[in-house]
Design a protein around this motif. Structure first.
Motif, PDB file in Angstrom:
ATOM      1  N   GLN A 149     -25.980  -6.957  45.475  1.00 27.30           N
ATOM      2  CA  GLN A 149     -24.679  -5.433  45.774  1.00 27.30           C
ATOM      3  C   GLN A 149     -25.787  -4.507  47.048  1.00 27.30           C
ATOM      4  OE1 GLN A 149     -20.734  -5.123  44.334  1.00 27.30           O
ATOM      5  NE2 GLN A 149     -21.630  -2.494  43.615  1.00 27.30           N
ATOM      6  N   TYR A 175     -25.289  -6.843  40.431  1.00 31.41           N
ATOM      7  CA  TYR A 175     -25.447  -5.316  41.279  1.00 31.41           C
ATOM      8  C   TYR A 175     -26.786  -5.156  42.193  1.00 31.41           C
ATOM      9  CZ  TYR A 175     -25.255  -0.907  41.116  1.00 31.41           C
ATOM     10  OH  TYR A 175     -25.110   0.244  41.545  1.00 31.41           O
ATOM     11  N   GLN A 231     -19.640  -2.608  38.268  1.00 34.48           N
ATOM     12  CA  GLN A 231     -18.811  -3.496  38.765  1.00 34.48           C
ATOM     13  C   GLN A 231     -18.260  -4.908  38.052  1.00 34.48           C
ATOM     14  OE1 GLN A 231     -22.552  -6.253  40.513  1.00 34.48           O
ATOM     15  NE2 GLN A 231     -21.717  -7.146  42.434  1.00 34.48           N
ATOM     16  N   LYS A 283     -23.469  -1.091  37.151  1.00 34.24           N
ATOM     17  CA  LYS A 283     -23.298  -2.242  37.099  1.00 34.24           C
ATOM     18  C   LYS A 283     -22.389  -3.007  36.026  1.00 34.24           C
ATOM     19  CE  LYS A 283     -26.244  -4.307  33.576  1.00 34.24           C
ATOM     20  NZ  LYS A 283     -27.110  -4.584  32.564  1.00 34.24           N
ATOM     21  N   ASN A 329     -17.765  -9.528  45.537  1.00 38.52           N
ATOM     22  CA  ASN A 329     -17.205  -9.187  43.951  1.00 38.52           C
ATOM     23  C   ASN A 329     -16.555 -10.333  43.896  1.00 38.52           C
ATOM     24  OD1 ASN A 329     -18.751  -7.327  42.956  1.00 38.52           O
ATOM     25  ND2 ASN A 329     -17.613  -5.449  43.271  1.00 38.52           N
TER      26      ASN A 329
END
Length: 415
Positions: free
Chosen positions: A297, A294, A183, A180, A230
Protein backbone atom coordinates in the motif's frame (compact mmCIF):
# COMPACT_ATOMS: atom_id res chain seq x y z
CA UNK A 1 6.95 -12.05 32.36
CA UNK A 2 7.88 -9.95 29.31
CA UNK A 3 8.29 -6.26 30.08
CA UNK A 4 5.67 -3.81 28.79
CA UNK A 5 8.64 -1.89 27.33
CA UNK A 6 9.14 -4.51 24.65
CA UNK A 7 5.69 -3.88 23.19
CA UNK A 8 6.97 -0.51 21.98
CA UNK A 9 10.76 -0.82 21.83
CA UNK A 10 12.30 -3.92 20.18
CA UNK A 11 14.23 -6.00 22.71
CA UNK A 12 17.09 -6.58 20.26
CA UNK A 13 17.55 -2.84 19.66
CA UNK A 14 17.50 -2.08 23.37
CA UNK A 15 20.08 -4.77 24.07
CA UNK A 16 22.35 -3.54 21.27
CA UNK A 17 22.14 0.02 22.56
CA UNK A 18 23.12 -1.01 26.10
CA UNK A 19 26.00 -3.16 24.85
CA UNK A 20 27.30 -0.35 22.60
CA UNK A 21 27.14 2.15 25.45
CA UNK A 22 28.95 -0.21 27.82
CA UNK A 23 31.63 -1.02 25.22
CA UNK A 24 32.33 2.69 24.68
CA UNK A 25 32.28 3.81 28.33
CA UNK A 26 33.04 0.65 30.35
CA UNK A 27 30.23 1.72 32.70
CA UNK A 28 27.64 -0.72 33.99
CA UNK A 29 24.32 0.22 32.38
CA UNK A 30 20.80 -0.98 33.20
CA UNK A 31 17.41 -0.70 31.58
CA UNK A 32 14.58 -0.23 34.09
CA UNK A 33 10.86 -0.47 33.45
CA UNK A 34 8.43 2.21 34.63
CA UNK A 35 8.31 0.62 38.11
CA UNK A 36 12.10 0.67 38.50
CA UNK A 37 12.55 -3.07 37.91
CA UNK A 38 15.73 -4.09 36.04
CA UNK A 39 14.78 -5.74 32.73
CA UNK A 40 18.15 -5.71 30.95
CA UNK A 41 21.78 -4.73 31.60
CA UNK A 42 25.29 -4.67 30.10
CA UNK A 43 28.45 -5.03 32.15
CA UNK A 44 28.90 -6.27 35.71
CA UNK A 45 27.58 -4.94 39.03
CA UNK A 46 30.57 -3.57 40.97
CA UNK A 47 31.87 -5.46 44.01
CA UNK A 48 31.37 -2.25 46.00
CA UNK A 49 27.66 -2.13 45.15
CA UNK A 50 27.14 -5.81 45.95
CA UNK A 51 28.77 -5.37 49.36
CA UNK A 52 26.93 -2.12 50.08
CA UNK A 53 23.53 -3.63 49.14
CA UNK A 54 23.99 -6.36 51.77
CA UNK A 55 24.21 -3.78 54.56
CA UNK A 56 21.34 -1.33 53.97
CA UNK A 57 17.65 -1.54 54.94
CA UNK A 58 15.18 -2.66 52.22
CA UNK A 59 13.41 0.71 52.16
CA UNK A 60 16.68 2.33 51.04
CA UNK A 61 17.49 -0.19 48.32
CA UNK A 62 19.45 0.73 45.20
CA UNK A 63 16.35 0.01 43.10
CA UNK A 64 14.43 2.66 45.05
CA UNK A 65 17.28 5.16 44.55
CA UNK A 66 17.34 4.44 40.83
CA UNK A 67 13.60 4.96 40.50
CA UNK A 68 13.84 8.31 42.31
CA UNK A 69 16.65 9.32 39.94
CA UNK A 70 14.58 8.29 36.92
CA UNK A 71 11.58 10.32 38.13
CA UNK A 72 13.86 13.32 38.54
CA UNK A 73 15.04 12.88 34.95
CA UNK A 74 11.43 12.68 33.75
CA UNK A 75 10.73 16.05 35.38
CA UNK A 76 13.43 17.73 33.27
CA UNK A 77 13.00 15.54 30.20
CA UNK A 78 16.66 14.69 29.60
CA UNK A 79 19.70 12.86 30.98
CA UNK A 80 20.79 13.98 34.44
CA UNK A 81 23.27 13.06 37.15
CA UNK A 82 22.41 11.86 40.62
CA UNK A 83 24.46 10.78 43.61
CA UNK A 84 23.23 7.61 45.34
CA UNK A 85 23.15 7.04 49.12
CA UNK A 86 26.61 5.42 48.86
CA UNK A 87 28.06 8.63 47.48
CA UNK A 88 28.55 7.27 43.94
CA UNK A 89 27.49 9.05 40.74
CA UNK A 90 25.05 7.73 38.12
CA UNK A 91 23.60 9.08 34.88
CA UNK A 92 19.92 8.45 34.23
CA UNK A 93 17.89 9.03 31.06
CA UNK A 94 14.09 8.61 30.93
CA UNK A 95 12.49 6.70 28.05
CA UNK A 96 9.50 8.86 27.18
CA UNK A 97 7.36 8.56 24.06
CA UNK A 98 4.14 10.47 23.41
CA UNK A 99 4.34 11.92 26.94
CA UNK A 100 4.33 8.47 28.53
CA UNK A 101 7.23 7.13 30.61
CA UNK A 102 8.14 3.56 29.62
CA UNK A 103 11.26 3.23 31.76
CA UNK A 104 14.77 4.60 32.09
CA UNK A 105 18.42 3.86 31.41
CA UNK A 106 20.84 4.08 34.38
CA UNK A 107 24.62 4.22 33.83
CA UNK A 108 27.05 3.91 36.73
CA UNK A 109 28.31 3.91 39.36
CA UNK A 110 31.41 6.07 38.94
CA UNK A 111 33.40 8.64 40.89
CA UNK A 112 34.57 12.05 39.71
CA UNK A 113 37.71 11.88 41.87
CA UNK A 114 39.86 9.12 43.35
CA UNK A 115 38.21 7.24 46.20
CA UNK A 116 39.38 8.39 49.66
CA UNK A 117 38.58 7.79 53.33
CA UNK A 118 35.80 10.42 53.29
CA UNK A 119 33.63 8.11 51.16
CA UNK A 120 33.75 5.34 53.77
CA UNK A 121 33.42 7.81 56.67
CA UNK A 122 30.19 9.19 55.15
CA UNK A 123 28.77 5.68 54.76
CA UNK A 124 29.76 4.80 58.34
CA UNK A 125 27.93 7.92 59.52
CA UNK A 126 24.70 6.91 57.78
CA UNK A 127 24.67 3.16 58.45
CA UNK A 128 25.73 0.96 61.35
CA UNK A 129 28.22 -1.27 59.56
CA UNK A 130 30.75 -3.51 61.21
CA UNK A 131 34.47 -2.95 60.75
CA UNK A 132 34.87 -5.86 58.35
CA UNK A 133 32.17 -4.49 56.01
CA UNK A 134 33.71 -1.01 56.07
CA UNK A 135 37.14 -2.41 55.25
CA UNK A 136 35.72 -4.40 52.33
CA UNK A 137 33.94 -1.29 51.02
CA UNK A 138 37.19 0.65 51.32
CA UNK A 139 39.03 -1.98 49.26
CA UNK A 140 36.28 -2.21 46.65
CA UNK A 141 35.98 1.59 46.34
CA UNK A 142 39.34 1.71 44.55
CA UNK A 143 37.92 -0.51 41.79
CA UNK A 144 35.19 2.03 40.92
CA UNK A 145 35.81 3.81 37.63
CA UNK A 146 36.88 7.46 37.94
CA UNK A 147 35.36 9.78 35.34
CA UNK A 148 36.27 13.46 35.11
CA UNK A 149 33.38 15.97 35.17
CA UNK A 150 34.04 16.89 31.53
CA UNK A 151 34.02 13.27 30.39
CA UNK A 152 30.91 12.59 32.48
CA UNK A 153 29.15 15.37 30.56
CA UNK A 154 30.14 13.81 27.24
CA UNK A 155 28.96 10.39 28.44
CA UNK A 156 25.58 11.86 29.41
CA UNK A 157 25.25 13.37 25.92
CA UNK A 158 26.15 10.02 24.35
CA UNK A 159 23.42 8.34 26.39
CA UNK A 160 21.06 11.12 25.34
CA UNK A 161 21.81 10.64 21.62
CA UNK A 162 21.59 6.84 21.77
CA UNK A 163 18.30 6.79 23.65
CA UNK A 164 16.69 9.52 21.55
CA UNK A 165 17.71 7.67 18.38
CA UNK A 166 16.09 4.52 19.72
CA UNK A 167 12.90 6.39 20.61
CA UNK A 168 12.75 7.97 17.13
CA UNK A 169 13.16 4.54 15.52
CA UNK A 170 10.48 3.13 17.78
CA UNK A 171 8.05 5.86 16.73
CA UNK A 172 8.54 4.83 13.10
CA UNK A 173 7.83 1.22 14.08
CA UNK A 174 4.76 2.28 16.09
CA UNK A 175 3.46 4.26 13.11
CA UNK A 176 4.06 1.27 10.81
CA UNK A 177 2.25 -1.09 13.21
CA UNK A 178 -0.61 1.39 13.66
CA UNK A 179 -1.02 1.70 9.88
CA UNK A 180 -0.85 -2.08 9.51
CA UNK A 181 -3.55 -2.62 12.15
CA UNK A 182 -5.78 0.02 10.55
CA UNK A 183 -5.44 -1.67 7.17
CA UNK A 184 -6.08 -5.07 8.76
CA UNK A 185 -9.37 -3.72 10.09
CA UNK A 186 -10.33 -2.53 6.58
CA UNK A 187 -9.46 -5.95 5.11
CA UNK A 188 -11.58 -7.72 7.74
CA UNK A 189 -14.51 -5.44 6.95
CA UNK A 190 -14.12 -6.38 3.28
CA UNK A 191 -13.99 -10.10 4.15
CA UNK A 192 -17.24 -9.84 6.09
CA UNK A 193 -18.89 -7.97 3.20
CA UNK A 194 -17.91 -10.66 0.70
CA UNK A 195 -19.00 -13.44 3.06
CA UNK A 196 -22.48 -11.91 3.24
CA UNK A 197 -22.57 -11.63 -0.55
CA UNK A 198 -21.84 -15.34 -0.95
CA UNK A 199 -18.20 -15.34 -2.11
CA UNK A 200 -16.46 -18.64 -1.28
CA UNK A 201 -13.04 -20.26 -1.55
CA UNK A 202 -12.07 -20.88 -5.19
CA UNK A 203 -14.10 -17.99 -6.66
CA UNK A 204 -12.74 -16.51 -9.95
CA UNK A 205 -10.25 -13.66 -9.53
CA UNK A 206 -11.96 -10.23 -9.93
CA UNK A 207 -9.87 -8.90 -12.81
CA UNK A 208 -12.19 -5.88 -13.19
CA UNK A 209 -11.33 -4.74 -9.66
CA UNK A 210 -7.62 -5.14 -10.39
CA UNK A 211 -7.98 -3.02 -13.56
CA UNK A 212 -9.83 -0.36 -11.59
CA UNK A 213 -7.03 -0.29 -9.00
CA UNK A 214 -4.39 0.30 -11.67
CA UNK A 215 -6.53 3.00 -13.30
CA UNK A 216 -6.82 4.83 -9.97
CA UNK A 217 -3.05 4.71 -9.44
CA UNK A 218 -2.42 6.04 -12.95
CA UNK A 219 -4.94 8.85 -12.42
CA UNK A 220 -3.26 9.80 -9.12
CA UNK A 221 -6.33 9.04 -7.00
CA UNK A 222 -4.41 7.34 -4.19
CA UNK A 223 -7.28 7.47 -1.66
CA UNK A 224 -9.58 5.48 -3.95
CA UNK A 225 -6.68 3.20 -4.94
CA UNK A 226 -6.05 2.38 -1.28
CA UNK A 227 -9.73 1.63 -0.70
CA UNK A 228 -9.97 -0.61 -3.78
CA UNK A 229 -6.75 -2.42 -2.83
CA UNK A 230 -8.04 -3.25 0.65
CA UNK A 231 -11.33 -4.38 -0.87
CA UNK A 232 -9.42 -6.59 -3.29
CA UNK A 233 -7.35 -8.02 -0.42
CA UNK A 234 -10.54 -8.94 1.45
CA UNK A 235 -11.68 -10.85 -1.64
CA UNK A 236 -8.29 -12.58 -1.95
CA UNK A 237 -8.13 -13.57 1.74
CA UNK A 238 -11.57 -15.17 1.47
CA UNK A 239 -11.29 -16.77 -1.98
CA UNK A 240 -7.74 -18.07 -1.36
CA UNK A 241 -8.69 -19.31 2.14
CA UNK A 242 -5.96 -17.13 3.75
CA UNK A 243 -3.25 -19.08 1.87
CA UNK A 244 -0.21 -16.82 2.38
CA UNK A 245 1.77 -18.07 -0.62
CA UNK A 246 -1.13 -17.69 -3.05
CA UNK A 247 -1.88 -14.18 -1.76
CA UNK A 248 1.82 -13.31 -2.13
CA UNK A 249 1.69 -14.38 -5.79
CA UNK A 250 -1.33 -12.14 -6.45
CA UNK A 251 0.35 -9.14 -4.80
CA UNK A 252 3.58 -9.71 -6.77
CA UNK A 253 1.48 -9.78 -9.96
CA UNK A 254 0.07 -6.40 -8.96
CA UNK A 255 3.63 -5.10 -8.45
CA UNK A 256 4.51 -6.05 -12.01
CA UNK A 257 1.31 -4.56 -13.46
CA UNK A 258 1.87 -1.27 -11.63
CA UNK A 259 5.49 -1.04 -12.74
CA UNK A 260 4.46 -1.64 -16.36
CA UNK A 261 1.78 1.03 -16.09
CA UNK A 262 4.32 3.52 -14.73
CA UNK A 263 6.82 2.72 -17.50
CA UNK A 264 4.12 3.11 -20.16
CA UNK A 265 3.35 6.56 -18.74
CA UNK A 266 6.98 7.63 -19.19
CA UNK A 267 8.57 6.91 -15.80
CA UNK A 268 12.27 6.05 -15.71
CA UNK A 269 12.56 2.34 -16.62
CA UNK A 270 15.62 1.54 -14.49
CA UNK A 271 14.16 3.31 -11.48
CA UNK A 272 10.76 1.58 -11.74
CA UNK A 273 12.27 -1.86 -12.28
CA UNK A 274 14.60 -1.38 -9.31
CA UNK A 275 11.63 -0.41 -7.13
CA UNK A 276 9.64 -3.37 -8.39
CA UNK A 277 12.47 -5.88 -7.81
CA UNK A 278 13.10 -4.62 -4.28
CA UNK A 279 9.39 -4.75 -3.42
CA UNK A 280 8.96 -8.27 -4.81
CA UNK A 281 12.03 -9.47 -2.90
CA UNK A 282 10.67 -8.09 0.38
CA UNK A 283 7.32 -9.79 -0.30
CA UNK A 284 9.00 -13.14 -1.00
CA UNK A 285 11.09 -12.98 2.18
CA UNK A 286 8.36 -11.81 4.57
CA UNK A 287 6.16 -14.17 6.60
CA UNK A 288 3.88 -11.39 7.86
CA UNK A 289 1.03 -11.18 5.37
CA UNK A 290 -0.43 -8.00 6.88
CA UNK A 291 3.02 -6.41 6.84
CA UNK A 292 3.27 -7.30 3.13
CA UNK A 293 -0.12 -5.73 2.43
CA UNK A 294 0.81 -2.50 4.22
CA UNK A 295 4.22 -2.29 2.52
CA UNK A 296 2.54 -2.69 -0.88
CA UNK A 297 0.00 0.00 0.00
CA UNK A 298 2.85 2.37 0.84
CA UNK A 299 4.59 1.56 -2.43
CA UNK A 300 1.42 2.25 -4.42
CA UNK A 301 1.79 5.84 -3.26
CA UNK A 302 5.44 5.89 -4.34
CA UNK A 303 4.46 4.60 -7.78
CA UNK A 304 1.90 7.39 -7.95
CA UNK A 305 4.53 9.94 -6.91
CA UNK A 306 6.80 8.74 -9.70
CA UNK A 307 4.07 9.58 -12.21
CA UNK A 308 3.05 12.97 -10.82
CA UNK A 309 6.04 14.45 -8.99
CA UNK A 310 6.61 17.21 -11.51
CA UNK A 311 3.30 18.92 -10.73
CA UNK A 312 2.98 18.10 -7.05
CA UNK A 313 5.26 20.18 -4.82
CA UNK A 314 4.13 18.46 -1.65
CA UNK A 315 4.30 14.84 -2.77
CA UNK A 316 4.68 12.14 -0.16
CA UNK A 317 8.11 10.91 -1.24
CA UNK A 318 9.86 14.22 -0.63
CA UNK A 319 7.91 14.76 2.58
CA UNK A 320 9.19 11.40 3.79
CA UNK A 321 12.69 12.24 2.59
CA UNK A 322 12.84 15.57 4.42
CA UNK A 323 11.39 14.01 7.59
CA UNK A 324 14.11 11.35 7.46
CA UNK A 325 16.82 13.99 7.00
CA UNK A 326 15.44 16.01 9.91
CA UNK A 327 15.64 12.94 12.17
CA UNK A 328 19.07 11.68 10.98
CA UNK A 329 21.05 14.78 9.91
CA UNK A 330 23.62 14.17 12.68
CA UNK A 331 24.50 10.81 11.10
CA UNK A 332 26.68 10.16 8.07
CA UNK A 333 23.70 9.68 5.74
CA UNK A 334 24.06 9.56 1.96
CA UNK A 335 21.67 9.82 -0.97
CA UNK A 336 21.89 6.02 -1.30
CA UNK A 337 20.95 5.57 2.39
CA UNK A 338 17.91 7.79 1.92
CA UNK A 339 16.90 6.03 -1.31
CA UNK A 340 17.16 2.64 0.41
CA UNK A 341 15.02 3.91 3.29
CA UNK A 342 12.34 5.07 0.81
CA UNK A 343 12.72 1.94 -1.39
CA UNK A 344 13.38 3.98 -4.53
CA UNK A 345 16.19 4.46 -7.01
CA UNK A 346 18.92 6.91 -5.93
CA UNK A 347 19.19 8.70 -9.30
CA UNK A 348 15.43 9.17 -9.41
CA UNK A 349 15.44 10.53 -5.86
CA UNK A 350 18.21 12.98 -6.78
CA UNK A 351 16.15 14.30 -9.70
CA UNK A 352 12.96 14.39 -7.62
CA UNK A 353 14.69 16.23 -4.78
CA UNK A 354 15.95 18.99 -7.07
CA UNK A 355 12.62 19.20 -8.88
CA UNK A 356 10.51 19.59 -5.74
CA UNK A 357 12.74 21.41 -3.23
CA UNK A 358 14.92 23.40 -5.58
CA UNK A 359 18.02 22.01 -3.79
CA UNK A 360 20.23 19.00 -4.36
CA UNK A 361 20.14 16.36 -1.63
CA UNK A 362 23.54 17.38 -0.18
CA UNK A 363 22.59 21.05 -0.19
CA UNK A 364 19.34 20.36 1.66
CA UNK A 365 21.18 18.16 4.19
CA UNK A 366 23.69 20.95 4.88
CA UNK A 367 20.90 23.53 5.25
CA UNK A 368 19.26 21.32 7.88
CA UNK A 369 22.58 20.84 9.69
CA UNK A 370 23.41 24.55 9.67
CA UNK A 371 19.98 25.44 11.07
CA UNK A 372 20.60 23.13 14.03
CA UNK A 373 24.12 24.53 14.43
CA UNK A 374 22.72 28.08 14.56
CA UNK A 375 20.36 27.04 17.34
CA UNK A 376 23.14 25.43 19.36
CA UNK A 377 25.47 28.39 18.86
CA UNK A 378 22.78 30.78 20.08
CA UNK A 379 21.36 28.72 22.95
CA UNK A 380 24.36 26.83 24.38
CA UNK A 381 28.01 27.35 25.25
CA UNK A 382 29.17 24.07 23.69
CA UNK A 383 32.54 24.27 21.91
CA UNK A 384 32.25 24.92 18.15
CA UNK A 385 33.94 21.61 17.30
CA UNK A 386 31.43 19.72 19.45
CA UNK A 387 28.54 21.52 17.74
CA UNK A 388 30.01 20.67 14.33
CA UNK A 389 30.20 16.96 15.20
CA UNK A 390 26.74 16.85 16.78
CA UNK A 391 25.29 18.36 13.59
CA UNK A 392 26.93 15.81 11.30
CA UNK A 393 30.13 17.67 10.30
CA UNK A 394 33.24 15.63 11.10
CA UNK A 395 35.59 18.35 9.80
CA UNK A 396 35.48 21.75 11.53
CA UNK A 397 37.00 23.59 8.58
CA UNK A 398 34.33 22.17 6.24
CA UNK A 399 31.67 23.08 8.81
CA UNK A 400 32.97 26.68 8.89
CA UNK A 401 33.01 26.83 5.07
CA UNK A 402 29.42 25.56 4.74
CA UNK A 403 28.19 27.74 7.61
CA UNK A 404 29.72 30.90 6.13
CA UNK A 405 28.36 30.07 2.67
CA UNK A 406 24.82 29.90 4.06
CA UNK A 407 24.91 32.69 6.65
CA UNK A 408 27.69 35.03 5.51
CA UNK A 409 29.34 34.59 8.94
CA UNK A 410 31.72 32.12 10.52
CA UNK A 411 30.33 30.13 13.47
CA UNK A 412 32.46 32.22 15.83
CA UNK A 413 31.15 35.51 14.35
CA UNK A 414 27.57 34.21 14.50
CA UNK A 415 27.92 33.37 18.21
Amino acid sequence: MTSYLFNYFPKKNLNEMLEAFHACTNLFVQLLDEDGKIVMSAGQVSSFCKQFARNIPPEESCAQEHLIGAQRAVSIGEACFFCCHAGLYHIVFPIISREKMFGSVIAGPFLMDEADADLIIDIAGKYKLDTKSLLLLSDFSHQIQVVSPTKATYISRLLNYLTNSLIAGSRELQEFNHGKLLQQSRINESIQMYKHSGVKTGEPYPIDKENLLIAKVISGDIADARSIFNDLLGYLFLSENHDVNRIKVRIMELCTLLSRAAINRGSDIDMILAMNNKLIQSIMESKDIYGICYTFQDNMEIFTDSLFYASDKSNKTIKSATRYIAAHFAENITLSDLADHLHINASYLSTLFKQVTGHAFKEHLNITRVEEAKRLLADTDYPIMEIAVSCGFNDQSYFTKVFKHQTGLTPKQFR
